[in-house]
Design a protein around this motif. Structure first.
Motif, PDB file in Angstrom:
ATOM      1  N   VAL A  75      -7.889   6.472   0.797  1.00  0.00           N
ATOM      2  CA  VAL A  75      -7.358   7.288   1.902  1.00  0.00           C
ATOM      3  C   VAL A  75      -5.835   7.269   1.984  1.00  0.00           C
ATOM      4  O   VAL A  75      -5.197   8.329   2.047  1.00  0.00           O
ATOM      5  N   PRO A  76      -5.172   6.090   2.009  1.00  0.00           N
ATOM      6  CA  PRO A  76      -3.705   6.128   2.106  1.00  0.00           C
ATOM      7  C   PRO A  76      -3.026   6.710   0.877  1.00  0.00           C
ATOM      8  O   PRO A  76      -1.907   7.233   0.977  1.00  0.00           O
ATOM      9  N   ILE A  77      -3.685   6.629  -0.280  1.00  0.00           N
ATOM     10  CA  ILE A  77      -3.091   7.223  -1.478  1.00  0.00           C
ATOM     11  C   ILE A  77      -3.108   8.747  -1.366  1.00  0.00           C
ATOM     12  O   ILE A  77      -2.112   9.424  -1.658  1.00  0.00           O
ATOM     13  N   ALA A  88      -0.090   8.518 -13.160  1.00  0.00           N
ATOM     14  CA  ALA A  88      -0.551   8.491 -11.777  1.00  0.00           C
ATOM     15  C   ALA A  88      -1.952   7.898 -11.672  1.00  0.00           C
ATOM     16  O   ALA A  88      -2.229   7.102 -10.781  1.00  0.00           O
ATOM     17  N   VAL A  89      -2.852   8.276 -12.584  1.00  0.00           N
ATOM     18  CA  VAL A  89      -4.212   7.728 -12.573  1.00  0.00           C
ATOM     19  C   VAL A  89      -4.186   6.237 -12.869  1.00  0.00           C
ATOM     20  O   VAL A  89      -4.904   5.450 -12.246  1.00  0.00           O
ATOM     21  N   SER A  90      -3.340   5.815 -13.821  1.00  0.00           N
ATOM     22  CA  SER A  90      -3.234   4.395 -14.147  1.00  0.00           C
ATOM     23  C   SER A  90      -2.762   3.587 -12.940  1.00  0.00           C
ATOM     24  O   SER A  90      -3.316   2.523 -12.628  1.00  0.00           O
ATOM     25  N   LEU A  91      -1.747   4.109 -12.239  1.00  0.00           N
ATOM     26  CA  LEU A  91      -1.254   3.437 -11.030  1.00  0.00           C
ATOM     27  C   LEU A  91      -2.330   3.403  -9.953  1.00  0.00           C
ATOM     28  O   LEU A  91      -2.482   2.403  -9.238  1.00  0.00           O
ATOM     29  N   ALA A  92      -3.075   4.494  -9.825  1.00  0.00           N
ATOM     30  CA  ALA A  92      -4.125   4.557  -8.812  1.00  0.00           C
ATOM     31  C   ALA A  92      -5.214   3.523  -9.098  1.00  0.00           C
ATOM     32  O   ALA A  92      -5.707   2.856  -8.182  1.00  0.00           O
ATOM     33  N   ARG A  93      -5.597   3.396 -10.364  1.00  0.00           N
ATOM     34  CA  ARG A  93      -6.629   2.424 -10.712  1.00  0.00           C
ATOM     35  C   ARG A  93      -6.158   0.997 -10.432  1.00  0.00           C
ATOM     36  O   ARG A  93      -6.925   0.160  -9.961  1.00  0.00           O
ATOM     37  N   HIS A  94      -4.882   0.744 -10.699  1.00  0.00           N
ATOM     38  CA  HIS A  94      -4.326  -0.576 -10.394  1.00  0.00           C
ATOM     39  C   HIS A  94      -4.356  -0.829  -8.883  1.00  0.00           C
ATOM     40  O   HIS A  94      -4.721  -1.918  -8.428  1.00  0.00           O
ATOM     41  N   ALA A  95      -3.979   0.188  -8.110  1.00  0.00           N
ATOM     42  CA  ALA A  95      -3.975   0.047  -6.652  1.00  0.00           C
ATOM     43  C   ALA A  95      -5.384  -0.187  -6.126  1.00  0.00           C
ATOM     44  O   ALA A  95      -5.612  -1.049  -5.273  1.00  0.00           O
ATOM     45  N   LEU A  96      -6.359   0.571  -6.635  1.00  0.00           N
ATOM     46  CA  LEU A  96      -7.745   0.401  -6.204  1.00  0.00           C
ATOM     47  C   LEU A  96      -8.262  -0.996  -6.555  1.00  0.00           C
ATOM     48  O   LEU A  96      -8.960  -1.631  -5.757  1.00  0.00           O
ATOM     49  N   ALA A  97      -7.891  -1.486  -7.738  1.00  0.00           N
ATOM     50  CA  ALA A  97      -8.342  -2.813  -8.169  1.00  0.00           C
ATOM     51  C   ALA A  97      -7.754  -3.921  -7.304  1.00  0.00           C
ATOM     52  O   ALA A  97      -8.355  -4.990  -7.163  1.00  0.00           O
ATOM     53  N   ASP A 105       4.393   5.851  -5.139  1.00  0.00           N
ATOM     54  CA  ASP A 105       4.618   5.817  -6.587  1.00  0.00           C
ATOM     55  C   ASP A 105       3.598   6.702  -7.299  1.00  0.00           C
ATOM     56  O   ASP A 105       3.931   7.434  -8.244  1.00  0.00           O
ATOM     57  N   ILE A 106       2.346   6.638  -6.866  1.00  0.00           N
ATOM     58  CA  ILE A 106       1.290   7.473  -7.441  1.00  0.00           C
ATOM     59  C   ILE A 106       1.596   8.949  -7.192  1.00  0.00           C
ATOM     60  O   ILE A 106       1.492   9.789  -8.088  1.00  0.00           O
ATOM     61  N   ALA A 107       1.982   9.258  -5.947  1.00  0.00           N
ATOM     62  CA  ALA A 107       2.301  10.645  -5.602  1.00  0.00           C
ATOM     63  C   ALA A 107       3.492  11.152  -6.407  1.00  0.00           C
ATOM     64  O   ALA A 107       3.498  12.300  -6.870  1.00  0.00           O
ATOM     65  N   ASP A 108       4.509  10.297  -6.591  1.00  0.00           N
ATOM     66  CA  ASP A 108       5.681  10.699  -7.371  1.00  0.00           C
ATOM     67  C   ASP A 108       5.285  11.081  -8.796  1.00  0.00           C
ATOM     68  O   ASP A 108       5.756  12.093  -9.337  1.00  0.00           O
ATOM     69  N   ILE A 111       0.822  -1.208   0.000  1.00  0.00           N
ATOM     70  CA  ILE A 111       0.000   0.000   0.000  1.00  0.00           C
ATOM     71  C   ILE A 111       0.856   1.258   0.000  1.00  0.00           C
ATOM     72  O   ILE A 111       0.687   2.140  -0.828  1.00  0.00           O
ATOM     73  N   GLN A 112       1.823   1.339   0.920  1.00  0.00           N
ATOM     74  CA  GLN A 112       2.584   2.571   1.020  1.00  0.00           C
ATOM     75  C   GLN A 112       3.433   2.805  -0.219  1.00  0.00           C
ATOM     76  O   GLN A 112       3.541   3.918  -0.709  1.00  0.00           O
TER      77      GLN A 112
END
Length: 326
Positions: A237-239, A222-231, A209-212, A203-204
């Motif tokens: 919240v932690p993102i 960043a959106v692509s990484l976020a969608r992968h993380a959500l999936a 990585d998304i924030a970077d 998670i962290q």
């Protein structure tokens, strides 16, 4: 007996009374467990009794330190002293005034003013007292990782230490566990590539990585990484928290203009400082203010102010990336 308050928790020896003043729970757990293990190594027949000082009833301590039928050595570990009952305070004060030299009494206090009379009595008696401060800042967490690695007689590169702190720095317990896992699973010197590969899905690490990507202005990535993380089950919240941390770091460096962000600055590791200084130079003060305001709004939205926290997450990522691009 000489006072030994300057000793580290892993240097404390078995003694009639030992007091740990714990600011970092995971290290407090380790300190108590280490002494119990030492006692069992010395004599496997040692009787170990654990007492919760908050739930304590009068007479429990006397029963625990009393001689057993087969005269085994006794170790009594009392926790929760910061919430101790009046009965525990009375019994413990009486006991430390004249402790049994053949018994080991381990006292653990996790902060606060409750029980000050007992703590003062232990110190006045010259018994072993060790402070275990909280591990708060990146340089302290990095030092903890290096200590774990050195204890195992292994090597980890500086970049690998920083990457591990970035990945697990929000939780000291997770950081220690992750270090142990790497030491167990990776042969030879542990480098940054090993850390990034091993914890790519954490998670962290995902959040940072998304924030970077967002603060670099790469909203699509960043959106692509976020969608992968959500999936994969990561909550928004932690993102958002990682994004807020990254922007706060940039703002801190920008405000100091590099003058006060010295290598000894405890608020960030040397690697984080160098990276932040490089990225902060690409942001204007106005852009940083806009991004920070957007993240503050998103923080409220992902914590319940919005019916669609995932949309709020994607929107703030794009807003931050757009602010950077100007």
């Amino acid at each position: 007996m000489a006072k030994t308050g300057a000793l580290r928790h892993d240097q404390i020896e078995l003694a009639p009374v030992v007091l740990f003043l714990v600011g970092e729970p995971v290290l407090g757990d380790r300190a108590v467990s280490r002494l119990i293990e030492r006692a069992l190594e010395r004599n496997p027949a040692t009787a170990v009794t654990k007492i919760d000082a908050e739930q304590y009833a009068a007479g429990q301590l006397a029963a625990a330190v009393g001689p057993s039928l087969f005269a085994e050595p006794n170790v009594v570990a009392a926790s929760n002293l910061q919430k101790m009952s009046d009965a525990f305070l009375a019994d413990a004060l009486a006991y430390v005034a004249a402790p049994d030299p053949d018994v080991v009494l381990i006292l653990r206090h996790d902060g606060g003013t409750r029980g000050k009379r007992l703590l003062d009595a232990v110190r006045a008696g010259g018994f072993q007292c060790c402070e275990i401060p909280a591990v708060k800042y990146p340089n302290e967490k990095a030092a903890l990782v290096r200590d774990e690695v050195a204890r195992a007689r292994r090597r980890m590169t500086a970049d690998a230490v920083e990457a591990l702190v970035d990945a697990h720095g929000n939780d000291v317990g997770e950081l220690v566990a992750a270090t142990s896992q790497l030491l167990s699973d990776v042969e030879g010197t542990i480098d940054e590539a090993a850390v990034r590969t091993y914890y790519a899905g954490r998670i962290q690490a995902g959040g940072f990585d998304i924030a970077d990507a967002a603060v670099a202005g790469n909203g699509g990535k960043a959106v692509s990484l976020a969608r992968h993380a959500l999936a994969s089950g990561v909550a928004p919240v932690p993102i958002v928290a990682a994004l807020a941390y990254k922007l706060r770091t940039l703002a801190l460096v920008a405000a100091r203009k590099g003058a006060s962000a010295r290598p000894g600055d405890p608020t960030m590791s040397p690697g984080q400082r160098r990276s932040a200084e490089r990225i902060a130079g690409q942001w204007s003060n106005e852009a940083l203010a806009t991004a920070i305001q957007a993240v503050a709004q998103a923080d409220a939205e992902v914590k319940g102010a919005s019916r669609d926290p995932e949309f709020a997450l994607e929107r703030v990522i794009l807003r931050v990336a757009a602010a950077k691009r100007g």
